[in-house]
Scaffold this motif. Structure first.
Motif, mmCIF file in Angstrom:
data_model
loop_
_atom_site.group_PDB
_atom_site.id
_atom_site.type_symbol
_atom_site.label_atom_id
_atom_site.label_comp_id
_atom_site.label_asym_id
_atom_site.label_seq_id
_atom_site.Cartn_x
_atom_site.Cartn_y
_atom_site.Cartn_z
ATOM 1 N N ASN A 124 33.670 35.126 50.972
ATOM 2 C CA ASN A 124 34.654 34.526 51.870
ATOM 3 C C ASN A 124 34.796 33.101 52.012
ATOM 4 O OD1 ASN A 124 36.775 33.398 53.568
ATOM 5 N ND2 ASN A 124 36.741 35.163 54.638
ATOM 6 N N GLN A 125 35.264 32.183 50.889
ATOM 7 C CA GLN A 125 34.909 30.778 50.798
ATOM 8 C C GLN A 125 35.308 29.838 51.897
ATOM 9 O OE1 GLN A 125 37.429 28.727 48.058
ATOM 10 N NE2 GLN A 125 35.880 27.138 47.514
ATOM 11 N N GLN A 126 36.317 30.500 52.732
ATOM 12 C CA GLN A 126 36.607 29.655 53.797
ATOM 13 C C GLN A 126 35.679 29.880 54.927
ATOM 14 O OE1 GLN A 126 39.488 27.744 53.630
ATOM 15 N NE2 GLN A 126 39.132 28.448 51.422
ATOM 16 N N PHE A 127 35.256 31.151 54.993
ATOM 17 C CA PHE A 127 33.904 31.325 55.966
ATOM 18 C C PHE A 127 32.768 30.585 55.752
ATOM 19 C CE2 PHE A 127 30.653 33.801 57.959
ATOM 20 C CZ PHE A 127 30.710 33.667 59.368
ATOM 21 N N SER A 128 32.804 30.514 54.372
ATOM 22 C CA SER A 128 31.346 29.748 53.994
ATOM 23 C C SER A 128 31.728 28.266 54.336
ATOM 24 C CB SER A 128 31.267 29.883 52.508
ATOM 25 O OG SER A 128 30.708 31.287 52.123
ATOM 26 N N LEU A 129 32.655 27.687 54.065
ATOM 27 C CA LEU A 129 32.750 26.388 54.317
ATOM 28 C C LEU A 129 32.501 26.011 55.850
ATOM 29 C CD1 LEU A 129 35.748 25.208 51.996
ATOM 30 C CD2 LEU A 129 33.526 24.456 51.878
ATOM 31 N N LEU A 130 33.121 26.929 56.810
ATOM 32 C CA LEU A 130 33.122 26.885 58.181
ATOM 33 C C LEU A 130 31.580 26.851 58.453
ATOM 34 C CD1 LEU A 130 34.613 26.683 60.804
ATOM 35 C CD2 LEU A 130 34.498 28.935 60.885
ATOM 36 N N THR A 131 30.689 27.973 58.064
ATOM 37 C CA THR A 131 29.578 28.040 58.368
ATOM 38 C C THR A 131 28.658 26.775 57.666
ATOM 39 O OG1 THR A 131 28.948 29.237 56.309
ATOM 40 C CG2 THR A 131 29.319 30.447 58.255
ATOM 41 N N VAL A 132 28.922 26.194 56.824
ATOM 42 C CA VAL A 132 28.284 24.870 56.559
ATOM 43 C C VAL A 132 28.430 23.715 57.517
ATOM 44 C CG1 VAL A 132 27.776 23.159 54.766
ATOM 45 C CG2 VAL A 132 27.980 25.632 53.980
ATOM 46 N N SER A 133 29.879 23.433 57.715
ATOM 47 C CA SER A 133 30.161 22.455 58.727
ATOM 48 C C SER A 133 29.560 22.720 60.251
ATOM 49 C CB SER A 133 31.646 22.724 58.978
ATOM 50 O OG SER A 133 32.358 21.777 59.843
ATOM 51 N N PHE A 134 29.486 24.193 60.563
ATOM 52 C CA PHE A 134 28.585 24.473 61.688
ATOM 53 C C PHE A 134 27.416 23.950 61.635
ATOM 54 C CE2 PHE A 134 26.432 27.315 64.396
ATOM 55 C CZ PHE A 134 26.949 27.260 65.733
ATOM 56 N N SER B 145 46.106 36.195 69.624
ATOM 57 C CA SER B 145 45.805 34.949 68.549
ATOM 58 C C SER B 145 46.517 33.620 69.032
ATOM 59 C CB SER B 145 46.112 35.304 67.294
ATOM 60 O OG SER B 145 47.397 35.541 66.853
ATOM 61 N N ASN B 146 47.821 33.733 69.530
ATOM 62 C CA ASN B 146 48.526 32.403 69.895
ATOM 63 C C ASN B 146 47.942 31.792 71.222
ATOM 64 O OD1 ASN B 146 49.636 34.762 71.169
ATOM 65 N ND2 ASN B 146 51.374 33.577 71.900
ATOM 66 N N LEU B 147 47.163 32.716 72.022
ATOM 67 C CA LEU B 147 46.427 32.113 73.406
ATOM 68 C C LEU B 147 45.016 31.774 73.251
ATOM 69 C CD1 LEU B 147 48.188 34.484 75.789
ATOM 70 C CD2 LEU B 147 48.604 32.161 75.697
ATOM 71 N N LEU B 148 44.261 32.178 71.945
ATOM 72 C CA LEU B 148 43.066 32.163 72.048
ATOM 73 C C LEU B 148 42.303 30.954 72.342
ATOM 74 C CD1 LEU B 148 40.429 34.013 71.594
ATOM 75 C CD2 LEU B 148 40.699 33.735 68.966
ATOM 76 N N GLY B 149 42.991 29.892 71.659
ATOM 77 C CA GLY B 149 42.399 28.472 71.914
ATOM 78 C C GLY B 149 42.308 28.227 73.222
ATOM 79 N N ARG B 150 43.554 28.277 73.754
ATOM 80 C CA ARG B 150 43.505 28.146 75.462
ATOM 81 C C ARG B 150 42.435 28.868 75.995
ATOM 82 N NH1 ARG B 150 49.837 28.205 75.453
ATOM 83 N NH2 ARG B 150 49.405 29.204 73.727
ATOM 84 N N VAL B 151 42.313 30.214 75.789
ATOM 85 C CA VAL B 151 41.603 31.037 76.740
ATOM 86 C C VAL B 151 40.193 30.783 76.394
ATOM 87 C CG1 VAL B 151 40.737 33.414 76.904
ATOM 88 C CG2 VAL B 151 43.349 32.985 76.887
ATOM 89 N N VAL B 152 39.880 30.354 75.136
ATOM 90 C CA VAL B 152 38.419 29.799 74.888
ATOM 91 C C VAL B 152 37.924 28.524 75.594
ATOM 92 C CG1 VAL B 152 36.998 28.862 73.007
ATOM 93 C CG2 VAL B 152 38.144 30.752 72.519
ATOM 94 N N PHE C 122 37.094 25.819 66.794
ATOM 95 C CA PHE C 122 36.084 26.336 65.956
ATOM 96 C C PHE C 122 36.528 28.133 66.148
ATOM 97 C CE2 PHE C 122 32.164 28.230 65.758
ATOM 98 C CZ PHE C 122 31.564 28.146 64.284
ATOM 99 N N GLN C 123 36.195 28.377 67.408
ATOM 100 C CA GLN C 123 36.372 29.943 67.789
ATOM 101 C C GLN C 123 37.542 30.657 67.536
ATOM 102 O OE1 GLN C 123 34.277 32.074 69.482
ATOM 103 N NE2 GLN C 123 32.708 30.698 68.724
ATOM 104 N N SER C 124 38.555 30.020 67.650
ATOM 105 C CA SER C 124 39.871 30.389 67.225
ATOM 106 C C SER C 124 40.261 30.480 65.781
ATOM 107 C CB SER C 124 41.222 29.870 68.014
ATOM 108 O OG SER C 124 41.186 28.456 67.682
ATOM 109 N N LEU C 125 39.563 29.769 64.843
ATOM 110 C CA LEU C 125 39.564 29.797 63.734
ATOM 111 C C LEU C 125 38.994 30.812 62.845
ATOM 112 C CD1 LEU C 125 40.321 28.373 60.983
ATOM 113 C CD2 LEU C 125 38.605 26.998 60.987
ATOM 114 N N ILE C 126 37.754 31.340 63.372
ATOM 115 C CA ILE C 126 37.245 32.506 63.179
ATOM 116 C C ILE C 126 38.001 33.783 62.818
ATOM 117 C CG2 ILE C 126 35.095 34.292 63.122
ATOM 118 C CD1 ILE C 126 33.661 31.890 64.813
ATOM 119 N N PRO C 127 38.697 34.320 63.873
ATOM 120 C CA PRO C 127 39.592 35.493 63.565
ATOM 121 C C PRO C 127 40.619 35.071 62.454
ATOM 122 C CG PRO C 127 39.909 34.649 65.787
ATOM 123 C CD PRO C 127 38.618 34.033 65.282
#
Length: 397
Positions: A7-17, A336-343, A122-127
């Motif tokens: 998954n290219q998007q997840f790979s980019l996210l892991t390199v950024s992280f 998902s629409n609340l995940l960022g605020r809950v995190v 970052f956390q809400s982007l994963i799902p």
């Protein structure tokens, strides 16, 4: 786990992280050494560590609103670029003669403010970029990356600090933040844009807080991390002082101990992806917290850097299992629409005790009570926290 990297998007996210984590490791390793060298003050070395978590209390909620309102990948980009600028300022600030601690505290506040603003994104982007069935594996990979740095970071970082000196090492921090920003810019996440209005920000914040306080399992988990962090950071904030000043370890011995502590955390990633789905989240969280507290008490029984590393490794293993379990529970149960605020809300609650724990630990040392007392109190607090969690809504999850 490895198929996720297709998954290219997840790979980019892991390199950024990975890049941003390296940057954080570098400055958090070099800065206490610089402060101890400049001032000889355990209080300021611990104080700066604790102070770096104050922005989590102030800005976490705002970061949650950003995550649920704006394009998450762009938020990661701007946050990492701001961190790169702050890291360069920190490099310059630590070389002032004489050292101005107000300036250092101010720059540390700046560089530490990015994390609470971008972590919810970052956390809400994963799902958003992996399937629900792959969340445990995705979180395990992220934690494995972070924990690999716990092993490699002290060894490489300690060597670099020894060779180049703390000041020169800080330049690398800015460079890695820059790489993290570039990787984040290449992620194509769902485009969102919302005009900021104070009333709407406040309303969004209240919605996130209301959700957390109504969901007793999520709330219990946050409170568990609050008290666990309080006890743990009484010790961890004074880690460098304990090793270099109290036990008189060399830089090499200190970095070896730190690296060993990361081995347990590193093993927790692949092991956790296999065992966490087999048990209820509440049981894992409560039992591992009690176990980690008991292990902290064992730190008082030895002054051998190898044995200390083994104990710290076991503590890190249980702590990482906790993180993976709770992150996955939160991602799977929160809309998902609340995940960022809950995190943001849960992160703010759990981090609020870190500067308090660091301050208490530093004060106890300044009062001459010694690390034996600090470690004893840290272990007892964490054990009691796990027992309390077992009898809460979380334990009955």
């Amino acid at each position: 786990m490895l198929k996720l990297f297709k998954n290219q998007q997840f790979s980019l996210l892991t390199v950024s992280f990975l890049s941003s984590s390296i940057a954080n490791w570098i400055y958090k390793l070099a800065l206490p050494i610089i402060i101890l060298d400049k001032t000889g003050s355990a209080f300021h070395a611990a104080g700066i560590f604790g102070f770096s978590f104050v922005p989590w209390i102030l800005f976490s909620i705002f970061g949650g609103v950003i995550a649920d309102s704006f394009t998450k990948s762009r938020t990661l980009f701007f946050g990492n670029m701001a961190s790169a600028v702050a890291a360069i300022l920190l490099t310059v600030g630590t070389q002032m003669q004489p050292v101005n601690l107000y300036v250092i505290y101010g720059i540390v506040f700046m560089i530490s403010s990015a994390d609470p603003l971008i972590h919810p994104s970052f956390q809400s982007l994963i799902p958003d970029i992996v399937s629900n069935e792959e969340l445990v594996s995705a979180n395990s990979i992220i934690q494995t990356i972070e924990n690999t740095l716990s092993v490699v970071g002290p060894l490489v970082g300690g060597g670099v600090v020894t060779i180049l000196g703390g000041y020169n090492t800080l330049w690398f921090s800015g460079a890695f933040f820059l790489i993290a920003g570039i990787m984040a810019w290449m992620i194509h996440s769902h485009e969102e844009k919302k005009a900021f209005k104070f009333f709407e920000i406040w309303q969004d914040t209240l919605i996130g807080m209301k959700y957390v306080f109504n969901q007793k399992v999520i709330l219990s988990g946050s409170l568990m991390f609050f008290f666990a962090n309080l006890g743990t950071n009484m010790f961890e904030a004074n880690y460098m002082y304990f090793m270099t000043q109290d036990l008189k370890f060399s830089v090499a011995e200190t970095t070896i101990t730190m690296a060993m502590s990361g081995i347990g955390a590193l093993l927790a990633g692949p092991i956790g992806s296999k065992i966490i789905p087999l048990f209820k989240a509440g049981k894992i969280l409560s039992f591992s917290t009690v176990g980690a507290g008991g292990l902290i008490l064992l730190l008082n029984l030895t002054t051998n850097y190898i044995l200390l590393g083994v104990i710290l490794s076991c503590i890190s293993f249980l702590g990482t299992i906790n993180v993976i379990t709770y992150f996955t529970l939160r991602q799977q149960t929160v809309p998902s629409n609340l995940l960022g605020r809950v995190v943001a809300v849960t992160r703010m609650m759990s981090f609020a005790s870190i500067p308090v724990g660091a301050f208490i630990g530093g004060k106890l040392l300044a009062a001459g009570l010694g690390m034996t007392v600090v470690i004893f109190l840290a272990g007892i607090i964490r054990m009691l926290t796990g027992i309390g969690a077992a009898f809460s809504q979380l334990g009955r999850e």
